[in-house]
Design an enzyme around this catalytic site. Structure first.
Site, PDB file in Angstrom:
ATOM      1  N   ASP A 259      -4.133  -4.860   0.205  1.00  0.00           N
ATOM      2  CA  ASP A 259      -3.087  -4.608  -0.784  1.00  0.00           C
ATOM      3  C   ASP A 259      -3.635  -3.702  -1.881  1.00  0.00           C
ATOM      4  OD1 ASP A 259      -4.653  -6.493  -2.078  1.00  0.00           O
ATOM      5  OD2 ASP A 259      -2.994  -7.742  -2.735  1.00  0.00           O
TER       6      ASP A 259
ATOM      7  N   TYR B  17      -4.940  -1.854  -5.381  1.00  0.00           N
ATOM      8  CA  TYR B  17      -5.705  -2.255  -6.559  1.00  0.00           C
ATOM      9  C   TYR B  17      -4.732  -2.771  -7.616  1.00  0.00           C
ATOM     10  CZ  TYR B  17      -9.454   0.633  -4.499  1.00  0.00           C
ATOM     11  OH  TYR B  17     -10.400   1.176  -3.670  1.00  0.00           O
TER      12      TYR B  17
ATOM     13  N   PHE C 230      -7.597   2.157  -0.576  1.00  0.00           N
ATOM     14  CA  PHE C 230      -8.955   2.479  -1.031  1.00  0.00           C
ATOM     15  C   PHE C 230      -9.011   3.622  -2.046  1.00  0.00           C
ATOM     16  CE2 PHE C 230      -9.725   0.543   3.201  1.00  0.00           C
ATOM     17  CZ  PHE C 230     -10.499  -0.532   2.809  1.00  0.00           C
TER      18      PHE C 230
ATOM     19  N   HIS D 263     -16.054  -4.901   6.475  1.00  0.00           N
ATOM     20  CA  HIS D 263     -15.337  -4.286   5.350  1.00  0.00           C
ATOM     21  C   HIS D 263     -16.340  -3.591   4.422  1.00  0.00           C
ATOM     22  CE1 HIS D 263     -12.694  -4.047   1.809  1.00  0.00           C
ATOM     23  NE2 HIS D 263     -11.701  -4.155   2.678  1.00  0.00           N
TER      24      HIS D 263
END
Length: 221
Positions: free
Chosen positions: A65, A67, A78, A187
């Protein structure tokens, strides 16, 4: 909620916009933006599907989701706006690119340059309430973004899906691996990266090699 998406997606997604869940989702999102500080700005919610057209799409990166800090999210997973400090996961992405390709980390964490080359930077949930991570999960966004992934899998070929971390890897059942390439790793968040699950995956050079094998232009990362 304004559907600010590239026209090339309409053919594949127009039925989703008519479904009851999407109407409920739209009402929920509009109410949240009216009553709370939410991110990204409402006119940037669909930036991933606006900057990267369906026809131009070559690579898919899946985030969770947006920031949830002020001025960070810009509708691309990202990615952050120009002049904003790079969050930890993005720093590690750039470190891997530097190690993999010998490219210095850029000053800007704005990944619009990737989207414009055909990289779909898709969060599973496209909105979030400020300072409350995950607050808009399980409201309908995942149904919509799963439909996006499934449509890509069905109607395109030779797309490279980069699935980073456990959450993204769960999307593999939406992807026809006979038609597409799927690269997985840990990740890029510090928790995962510092345990050795991210660095050294060489996903950026591997992606470009696969694109060239498919007679497609590599990405300038």
């Amino acid at each position: 909620m304004t559907l600010n998406i590239h026209p090339s997606w309409n053919k594949y997604l127009h039925n989703e916009f008519k479904k009851p869940y999407f109407k409920s989702l739209s009402n929920y999102v509009l109410d949240e933006y009216k009553n709370h500080q939410c991110f990204p700005p409402i006119d940037e919610v669909f930036t991933a599907l606006n900057r990267c057209s369906f026809d131009n799409l070559k690579v898919v990166i899946i985030g969770q989701d947006p920031y949830h800090g002020l001025n960070q999210a810009n509708g691309l997973c990202f990615s952050v706006n120009d002049e904003i400090a790079h969050p930890p996961s993005l720093k590690n992405i750039f470190k891997e690119i530097e190690s993999d390709l010998g490219i210095p980390s850029p000053l800007s964490g704005n990944l619009e340059r990737w989207a414009d080359q055909g990289v779909l930077l898709l969060n599973a949930t496209l909105t979030v309430r400020g300072n409350l991570a995950g607050s808009h999960q399980n409201k309908g966004w995942e149904i919509f973004t799963n439909a996006v992934i499934a449509s890509i899998s069905e109607h395109k070929k030779d797309v490279i899906f980069l699935l980073w971390g456990g959450f993204a890897k769960k999307k593999i059942n939406l992807i026809n691996s006979q038609k597409h390439q799927v690269l997985t790793s840990g990740h890029p968040s510090p928790l995962s990266a510092n345990r050795g699950y991210w660095f050294g995956n060489k996903h950026f050079s591997k992606t470009n090699s696969l694109l060239q094998q498919a007679s497609l232009e590599p990405i300038i990362w």
